[in-house]
Design a protein around this motif. Structure first.
Motif: not given
Length: 442
Positions: A244-273
């Motif tokens: 989330v904080v990487s997305a706010q800062l526009g840090d694509l590298e960390n956003l891709t890395r850490y979002y990739g770690q959790v995106k499959d664990k988020l509920p389907a249709g999750n707003d944050i995801g």
């Protein structure tokens, strides 16, 4: 100071006042007694001198008797005068003492802070219960008076025990719930400084830094989360915060890395995801990558513009359905001519919603953006809640306020401008509202 100590001090002061009132009278009485003894001794000495003068033949017996009679008359007159002059003063003294005590009690009763002292004492007694309620995440259940009492009690406790890291953490969480982000960060910083190895303190600090939206604070939050993830890389909660904080800062590298770690664990249709996925696409578009056969046009506010071709049009209803399922408002903020000429060159626009049916001033939703040209439209919905238990869904009528702040603090400061409107909340619906900033805060 306990109440027992307070009563002892007050009793001592009253005794001192009574002694000061009685001292002049007692001193005068002692002086009168000493003067009477001194005059008696003088008369006796004079009688002895008269007898010696008769024996020496200096005066006759008749002269001596005349002189003795005169001394006796003078002594009697003086004794009568002293008795009259030094009459009893008990009644005036007693009346004066009572008047002084009553006057002191009346004056003190009019200027004392007994109610505030009692409130502080009650707040300290209730501190454990209120602190546990705040720490458990039930801060939304705290009433306005509970919030005031909790802040007062924590400050009193920290004055006595400034090394209490938990107290500083609770104070920071309380300030954060009130929208006082600067004070919240300062308090949590002290908690972290007192116990640098406490992971929960550092997570709370990162959360407080992320709520400000300030670039410097976001960079600092990213640094805190990065250090925590080095020791616990499998922690998905930290990874999501980092994304989330990487997305706010526009840090694509960390956003891709850490979002990739959790995106499959988020509920389907999750707003944050969904937001993180959209932000990832935006940042990739900025780097010139082509998605779905086109380059996404990224606006200043970081939202994707609808410059989509027919192939992507099928995605629009899904986005609209997601928005329509939310409870909130699309607020168009404008300013009056008087306010426009008085607004600062830089600062923040803060839009927040408060319960209009109670005295609870805690915002149910807050959005803060850098100051820009007016009019501006802002979406304020359940996703902007400060606490998950206290959102727009829990309210029936709200006061929507748009405020221009130079420091970005939700608390009122002189010289700021705001506008507000009371509106009914429509569950699962986004209302379109216009708010004009036209009132200067004094």
């Amino acid at each position: 100071m306990s109440w027992t100590e307070f009563y002892i001090v007050v009793s001592g002061l009253i005794t001192l006042v009574l002694m000061l009132l009685a001292f002049p009278w007692l001193r005068r009485k002692n002086h009168a007694k000493a003067d009477s003894l001194s005059n008696t001794q003088i008369v006796k000495q004079r009688l002895q001198e008269l007898e010696r003068e008769v024996k020496e033949g200096l005066i006759t017996e008749h002269d001596m008797r005349v002189a003795v009679d005169e001394l006796k008359v003078a002594l009697v007159d003086e004794s009568s005068f002293e008795s009259t002059r030094t009459g009893t003063a008990s009644i005036p003294l007693l009346v004066g003492g009572l008047v002084a005590v009553v006057a002191g009690v009346v004056v003190y009763a009019s200027v004392n802070q007994f109610s505030q002292v009692q409130r502080a004492s009650d707040a300290i007694v209730a501190l454990p219960e209120l602190s546990a309620q705040l720490a458990s995440g039930n801060g939304s259940e705290l009433g306005p008076q509970d919030v005031v009492n909790l802040a007062l009690a924590i400050r009193q406790r920290l004055r006595e025990a400034p090394e209490d890291d938990t107290g500083w953490l609770n104070l920071g969480r309380l300030m954060l719930s009130l929208g006082q982000e600067v004070q919240a960060i300062e308090a949590i910083d002290k908690a972290v400084a007192l116990k640098p190895g406490n992971t929960s303190h550092q997570i709370s600090l990162a959360q407080a830094l992320m709520t400000t939206g300030d670039v410097n604070n976001l960079n600092r939050a990213q640094g805190v989360l990065s250090r925590l993830l080095q020791s616990t890389p499998e922690n998905d909660n930290l990874a999501l915060m980092m994304a989330v904080v990487s997305a706010q800062l526009g840090d694509l590298e960390n956003l891709t890395r850490y979002y990739g770690q959790v995106k499959d664990k988020l509920p389907a249709g999750n707003d944050i995801g969904q937001r993180l996925a959209m932000r990832e696409q935006e940042l990739q578009a900025l780097e010139g990558q082509v998605l779905n056969g086109q380059v996404l046009d990224v606006q200043k506010d970081g939202l994707v513009n609808n410059s989509l071709d027919d192939s992507s049009a099928t995605q629009t209803p899904a986005t609209e359905n997601t928005s329509s399922a939310k409870t909130g408002f699309n607020i168009t903020v404008n300013v009056s001519e008087q306010a426009r000429s008085a607004l600062p060159q830089s600062g923040f626009l803060i839009v927040f919603a408060q319960d209009a049916n109670s005295e609870n001033r805690m915002p149910a939703a807050v959005v803060k953006i850098p100051l820009q040209d007016f009019p501006v439209t802002i979406a304020l919905d359940t996703d902007n809640a400060m606490m998950p238990q206290y959102t727009l869904d829990s309210l029936s009528k709200v006061t929507l306020t748009a405020r221009v702040s130079a420091d970005g603090d939700v608390s009122v400061s002189p010289g700021e401008w705001e506008g507000s409107q009371v509106i009914e909340v429509a569950p699962q619906n986004m209302k379109n509202i216009n708010v004009t900033i036209e009132k200067e805060l004094l």
